[in-house]
Design a protein around this motif. Structure first.
Motif, PDB file in Angstrom:
ATOM      1  N   ARG A   1      47.660  34.017  -7.111  1.00 34.77           N
ATOM      2  CA  ARG A   1      46.773  33.687  -5.988  1.00 34.77           C
ATOM      3  C   ARG A   1      47.483  32.950  -4.873  1.00 34.77           C
TER       4      ARG A   1
ATOM      5  N   MET B   1      30.375  41.030 -15.014  1.00 37.14           N
ATOM      6  CA  MET B   1      31.667  40.587 -14.511  1.00 37.14           C
ATOM      7  C   MET B   1      31.855  41.131 -13.102  1.00 37.14           C
ATOM      8  N   ARG B   2      32.228  40.248 -12.210  1.00 37.75           N
ATOM      9  CA  ARG B   2      32.501  40.682 -10.838  1.00 37.75           C
ATOM     10  C   ARG B   2      33.763  41.528 -10.803  1.00 37.75           C
ATOM     11  N   LYS B   3      33.819  42.429  -9.844  1.00 37.01           N
ATOM     12  CA  LYS B   3      34.982  43.318  -9.722  1.00 37.01           C
ATOM     13  C   LYS B   3      36.281  42.517  -9.604  1.00 37.01           C
ATOM     14  N   THR B   4      36.247  41.387  -8.892  1.00 37.53           N
ATOM     15  CA  THR B   4      37.456  40.586  -8.707  1.00 37.53           C
ATOM     16  C   THR B   4      37.880  39.871  -9.983  1.00 37.53           C
ATOM     17  N   ASP B   5      36.988  39.816 -10.981  1.00 33.48           N
ATOM     18  CA  ASP B   5      37.299  39.138 -12.235  1.00 33.48           C
ATOM     19  C   ASP B   5      37.806  40.086 -13.312  1.00 33.48           C
ATOM     20  N   GLN B   6      37.972  41.361 -12.965  1.00 37.35           N
ATOM     21  CA  GLN B   6      38.399  42.335 -13.960  1.00 37.35           C
ATOM     22  C   GLN B   6      39.807  42.014 -14.442  1.00 37.35           C
ATOM     23  N   GLU B   7      39.996  42.171 -15.742  1.00 38.30           N
ATOM     24  CA  GLU B   7      41.298  41.921 -16.343  1.00 38.30           C
ATOM     25  C   GLU B   7      42.309  42.947 -15.847  1.00 38.30           C
TER      26      GLU B   7
END
Length: 161
Positions: free
Chosen positions: A57, A1-7
């Motif tokens: 966003r 999981m990319r850092k920007t996709d973290q919950e």
């Protein structure tokens, strides 16, 4: 999981704020705070935090495509050959810059990408296929499916508890 996709951890007030803003993104911090039983400053801070974290966003108006003359909605399935290094990355860059493309997903299955495309009419869509999609290096097939009737079109996300 990319850092920007973290919950992101959300409390009940955050979730309700998101629900309200999805219904009306123009709500002021004052109006939002009144509904959430918060004063303006804490309400603004929460909203700003959600924006900074990327949960929110942006804000936009939802437009009626038909009233703008965009009568055709097509779903284009694009398949690449296995011999074109860099071609998918180039394709993604090009597709990302084309306003007629509403969505582009890299998918599993027979196609490599599925695009949602809006056009004025079938001739315009045909021109898009020939002048944009077929000119991309590595594309070996394009299968189009046309929407006959739109049953649901929503941008709201069901917010998990």
């Amino acid at each position: 999981m990319r850092k920007t996709d973290q919950e992101v951890a959300l409390d009940s007030v955050d979730r309700e704020m998101l629900r309200l803003l999805q219904d009306d993104g123009t709500l002021s911090s004052s109006a939002l705070g009144e509904t959430l039983s918060l004063t303006v400053t804490p309400c603004w801070r929460r909203r700003k935090r959600l924006e900074d974290l990327g949960v929110i966003r942006g804000y936009q108006a939802n437009l009626d495509r038909r009233k703008l003359g965009l009568r055709v909605m097509a779903f284009a399935q694009v398949r690449f050959d296995n011999h074109s290094p860099g071609a998918p990355e180039d394709f993604e860059r090009v597709i990302g810059s084309i306003p007629e493309v509403l969505t582009c997903h890299k998918v599993t299955g027979e196609a490599d990408y599925v695009l949602t495309v809006l056009a004025r009419d079938l001739d315009s869509y045909g021109a898009f296929v020939e002048e944009v999609l077929r000119r991309q290096a590595g594309v070996v097939s394009i299968q189009s499916t046309l929407s006959l009737r739109e049953i649901k079109a929503d941008t709201r996300i069901a917010i998990p508890n």
